[in-house]
Design a protein around this motif. Structure first.
Motif, PDB file in Angstrom:
ATOM      1  N   UNK A 103       0.829  -1.203   0.000  1.00  7.10           N
ATOM      2  CA  UNK A 103       0.000   0.000   0.000  1.00  7.10           C
ATOM      3  C   UNK A 103       0.864   1.254   0.000  1.00  7.10           C
ATOM      4  N   UNK A 104       0.334   2.314  -0.600  1.00  8.43           N
ATOM      5  CA  UNK A 104       0.933   3.624  -0.444  1.00  8.43           C
ATOM      6  C   UNK A 104       0.467   4.257   0.859  1.00  8.43           C
ATOM      7  N   UNK A 105       0.963   5.470   1.121  1.00 10.40           N
ATOM      8  CA  UNK A 105       0.646   6.150   2.375  1.00 10.40           C
ATOM      9  C   UNK A 105      -0.686   6.902   2.303  1.00 10.40           C
ATOM     10  N   UNK A 106      -1.208   7.094   1.103  1.00  9.18           N
ATOM     11  CA  UNK A 106      -2.499   7.740   0.930  1.00  9.18           C
ATOM     12  C   UNK A 106      -2.377   9.213   0.585  1.00  9.18           C
ATOM     13  N   UNK A 107      -3.418   9.730  -0.061  1.00  6.96           N
ATOM     14  CA  UNK A 107      -3.516  11.149  -0.377  1.00  6.96           C
ATOM     15  C   UNK A 107      -4.972  11.572  -0.154  1.00  6.96           C
ATOM     16  N   UNK A 108      -5.167  12.703   0.516  1.00  9.05           N
ATOM     17  CA  UNK A 108      -6.495  13.133   0.942  1.00  9.05           C
ATOM     18  C   UNK A 108      -7.207  13.911  -0.160  1.00  9.05           C
ATOM     19  N   UNK A 109      -8.418  13.488  -0.462  1.00  6.83           N
ATOM     20  CA  UNK A 109      -9.298  14.206  -1.388  1.00  6.83           C
ATOM     21  C   UNK A 109     -10.500  14.705  -0.597  1.00  6.83           C
TER      22      UNK A 109
END
Length: 113
Positions: A103-109
């Motif tokens: 998994x990646x660390x995520x990005x907030x939308x």
């Protein structure tokens, strides 16, 4: 093995964003890639999948016709083009390398007026 997402932002309803996920440490071109999201207070859900062949794609019903997943194997990058965004698209978005369970660390939308 590493995935790094980018492109998340605050956008008004009806707007567009393009998320990117750059992969390293594995053979990207042979890997099924996916985008997931976790809305606030809800479970994580699968949004889109792309196979090693770029035409092999699938979407959750709620984003069909609005989101497009694509990949550039020369850049080891998978994209998620998001159009006609709705408030219910607000979530942390993650990319996932299925063959490597990574998994990646995520990005907030955030979609809000």
């Amino acid at each position: 093995v590493q995935l790094v997402e980018s492109g998340g932002d605050l956008v008004q309803p009806g707007g567009s964003l393009r998320l990117s996920c750059v992969a390293s440490g594995f053979t990207f071109s042979n890997t099924v890639m996916q985008w997931y999201r976790r809305p606030p207070g809800k479970e994580r859900e699968l949004v889109a999948t792309i196979g090693s062949f770029a035409f092999d794609v699938a979407y959750v019903d709620s984003v069909q016709g609005r989101f497009t997943i694509s990949r550039d194997n020369a850049k080891n990058t998978v994209y998620l083009q998001m159009n006609s965004l709705k408030t219910e698209d607000t979530a942390m978005y993650y990319c996932y390398a299925r063959n490597y369970n990574t998994w990646g660390q995520g990005t907030q939308v955030t979609v809000s007026s």
